[in-house]
Enzyme design. Structure first.
Site, mmCIF file in Angstrom:
data_model
loop_
_atom_site.group_PDB
_atom_site.id
_atom_site.type_symbol
_atom_site.label_atom_id
_atom_site.label_comp_id
_atom_site.label_asym_id
_atom_site.label_seq_id
_atom_site.Cartn_x
_atom_site.Cartn_y
_atom_site.Cartn_z
ATOM 1 N N LYS A 1 -20.399 -30.305 -4.405
ATOM 2 C CA LYS A 1 -20.212 -31.585 -4.727
ATOM 3 C C LYS A 1 -19.503 -31.819 -6.097
ATOM 4 C CE LYS A 1 -20.427 -31.918 -0.898
ATOM 5 N NZ LYS A 1 -19.058 -31.882 -0.114
ATOM 6 N N HIS B 1 -21.194 -20.657 -5.212
ATOM 7 C CA HIS B 1 -22.114 -21.650 -5.806
ATOM 8 C C HIS B 1 -23.098 -21.166 -6.722
ATOM 9 C CE1 HIS B 1 -20.455 -25.191 -3.733
ATOM 10 N NE2 HIS B 1 -20.449 -24.915 -2.504
ATOM 11 N N GLY C 1 -16.401 -30.734 -7.016
ATOM 12 C CA GLY C 1 -14.955 -30.634 -7.083
ATOM 13 C C GLY C 1 -14.497 -29.117 -6.613
ATOM 14 N N THR C 2 -15.289 -28.621 -5.895
ATOM 15 C CA THR C 2 -14.951 -27.203 -5.324
ATOM 16 C C THR C 2 -13.498 -27.283 -4.393
ATOM 17 O OG1 THR C 2 -17.195 -26.884 -4.945
ATOM 18 C CG2 THR C 2 -15.651 -25.336 -3.896
ATOM 19 N N TRP D 1 -11.234 -29.280 -4.494
ATOM 20 C CA TRP D 1 -9.739 -29.831 -5.411
ATOM 21 C C TRP D 1 -9.472 -28.197 -6.004
ATOM 22 C CZ3 TRP D 1 -10.108 -33.861 -9.807
ATOM 23 C CH2 TRP D 1 -8.954 -34.305 -10.225
ATOM 24 N N GLY E 1 -13.247 -39.522 -3.617
ATOM 25 C CA GLY E 1 -12.552 -38.859 -4.691
ATOM 26 C C GLY E 1 -12.407 -39.574 -5.938
ATOM 27 N N ARG F 1 -14.013 -37.703 0.914
ATOM 28 C CA ARG F 1 -14.728 -38.908 0.845
ATOM 29 C C ARG F 1 -13.843 -40.035 0.082
ATOM 30 N NH1 ARG F 1 -19.055 -42.092 -0.916
ATOM 31 N NH2 ARG F 1 -19.247 -40.793 -2.769
HETATM 32 P P1 A3P Z 1 -16.858 -37.802 -3.161
HETATM 33 O O1 A3P Z 1 -18.113 -37.518 -2.149
HETATM 34 O O2 A3P Z 1 -17.369 -38.417 -4.594
HETATM 35 O O3 A3P Z 1 -15.896 -38.657 -2.751
HETATM 36 P P2 A3P Z 1 -16.851 -30.304 -3.287
HETATM 37 O O4 A3P Z 1 -15.573 -30.005 -2.760
HETATM 38 O O5 A3P Z 1 -17.501 -29.522 -4.354
HETATM 39 O O6 A3P Z 1 -17.741 -30.210 -1.898
HETATM 40 O O7 A3P Z 1 -16.810 -31.871 -3.628
HETATM 41 C C1 A3P Z 1 -16.639 -33.022 -2.935
HETATM 42 C C2 A3P Z 1 -16.015 -34.173 -3.635
HETATM 43 O O8 A3P Z 1 -14.740 -33.768 -4.349
HETATM 44 C C3 A3P Z 1 -16.151 -35.221 -2.679
HETATM 45 O O9 A3P Z 1 -16.541 -36.445 -3.802
HETATM 46 C C4 A3P Z 1 -14.574 -35.391 -2.544
HETATM 47 O O10 A3P Z 1 -14.201 -36.660 -2.228
HETATM 48 C C5 A3P Z 1 -13.846 -35.096 -3.895
HETATM 49 N N1 A3P Z 1 -12.519 -34.358 -3.667
HETATM 50 C C6 A3P Z 1 -12.208 -33.575 -2.499
HETATM 51 N N2 A3P Z 1 -11.044 -33.248 -2.666
HETATM 52 C C7 A3P Z 1 -10.450 -33.832 -3.926
HETATM 53 C C8 A3P Z 1 -9.203 -33.813 -4.467
HETATM 54 N N3 A3P Z 1 -8.244 -33.272 -4.077
HETATM 55 N N4 A3P Z 1 -9.177 -34.463 -5.670
HETATM 56 C C9 A3P Z 1 -10.379 -35.199 -6.148
HETATM 57 N N5 A3P Z 1 -11.365 -35.245 -5.746
HETATM 58 C C10 A3P Z 1 -11.692 -34.451 -4.376
#
Ligand code: A3P
Length: 327
Positions: A72, A142, A74-75, A77, A295, A293
């Site tokens: 969670k 992770h 920013g994976t 991204w 972001g 969700r």
């Molecule tokens: P939120 O739940 O705060 O919105 P991971 O990818 O490590 O599982 O992290 C998920 C988080 O990254 C979520 O945060 C998600 O919305 C956010 N996220 C996913 N894609 C993204 C993007 N392209 N740019 C920025 N944030 C992103």
């Protein structure tokens, strides 16, 4: 309370690791499922099995790129950005050009696979042949630094790590867990989830130790590990992206290229692509939409009480003191 459907396969132990599990510290997380401590970090049985298989069989190559993140942070991204930087058409001037963009059809979770979940996973071969993947190969994990296989630590492969404010990580994780629960199960009680998080008893936790290990290693070996922060990626996207591309050996020439990659991998664009609105990730059965969700930065303010804020700030002060890291 019933174990959420999605956790069933992750919490079921294969017979091969039952002897190991019986020797490890165990906690029942949020009164629902068991989680085990190995080499100082907490794992679901399936992740631990994956970690052991990676340790035994994964051979990093010098030109591999390994994305590493606590869950969670920013994976998703980075799973979009890094392949786009490395494989995307360079100098592309047309920002609307979707033809050569795999992200239009494939969710980032499948563009770059997670070693312990999707490659060395319960369902798959424990020793898959990865040598035929064209280079540069990009993988994600992770795993904490402590538990990485030696070939990742000792080869010339590059590691890109992303950290995020733990308050937003916790809230994102809590929503993610809730996303996969039905009405009967209801929401995870936030107080219990928070207590677990603060005690470090969550997948690949303690969060603070995970971040700190990679932070210190990145200071020792800046050409090996690039340490990124989600908040800086959001607030200073162009510069952070330039830094990332330079680290990967693919510096941008034109500003337009930077803008193009940022747009292609933007939350707003990816969230609204059909594949991410309605697709399912086949390894886990998770909805692709659950990875998109809000972001944003600072959503924790909508869920935290002053006591929660004080508690997590206190842990951060204690853990990060003198390290150069802060919240
Ligand atoms: P939120 O739940 O705060 O919105 P991971 O990818 O490590 O599982 O992290 C998920 C988080 O990254 C979520 O945060 C998600 O919305 C956010 N996220 C996913 N894609 C993204 C993007 N392209 N740019 C920025 N944030 C992103």
């Amino acid at each position: 309370m019933a174990t959420p459907q999605i956790l069933m396969c992750l919490t079921t132990s294969a017979s091969s690791i039952i002897p190991l599990l019986s020797q490890l510290p165990k906690q029942t997380r949020i009164e629902e499922y068991d989680i085990y401590q190995w080499e100082g970090f907490w794992y679901l049985p399936a992740h631990l099995e994956g970690a052991l298989a990676i340790r035994s069989h994964f051979e990093a190559q010098d030109d591999d790129v390994i994305i590493i993140s606590p869950p969670k942070a920013g994976t998703t991204w980075l799973k979009a950005l890094i392949p786009t930087i490395l494989n995307g058409p360079r100098g592309c001037k047309n920002i609307d050009d979707q033809e050569d963009d795999p992200l239009v059809k494939i969710t980032p979770q499948l563009v770059v696979l997670t070693l312990e979940d999707q490659i060395f996973s319960v369902k798959n071969d424990r020793n898959p042949d990865l040598s035929t993947i064209p280079s540069p190969r990009i993988f994600h994990t992770h795993l904490p630094y402590t538990s990485l296989p030696n070939s990742i630590k000792n080869s010339k492969c590059k590691i890109v790590y992303i950290s995020r404010n733990p308050k937003d990580v916790f809230v994102s994780l809590w929503h993610f867990m809730n996303y996969h629960r039905d009405d009967k199960q209801g929401l995870f009680p936030i107080e219990k989830a928070f207590d677990s998080f603060c005690n470090g008893v969550h997948f690949f936790g303690p969060y603070f130790d995970h971040v700190l290990e990679y932070w210190k290693k990145s200071l020792d070996s800046p050409s090996k590990i690039l340490f990124l922060k989600y908040e800086e990626m959001k607030s200073d996207s162009k510069n952070e992206l330039r830094k990332l591309a330079l680290f990967l050996g693919r510096p941008f020439v034109e500003d337009e290229e930077v803008e193009n990659v940022l747009w292609k991998c933007s939350f707003e664009r990816l969230k609204n692509l059909e594949v991410n609105k309605n697709g399912i990730e086949p390894h886990s059965g998770l909805a692709n939409s659950s990875f998109f969700r809000l972001g944003t930065v600072g959503d924790w303010k909508n869920s935290f009480t002053p006591e929660m804020e004080e508690r997590i700030n206190g842990i951060a002060r204690l853990k990060f003191e003198g390290s150069g890291l802060d919240l």
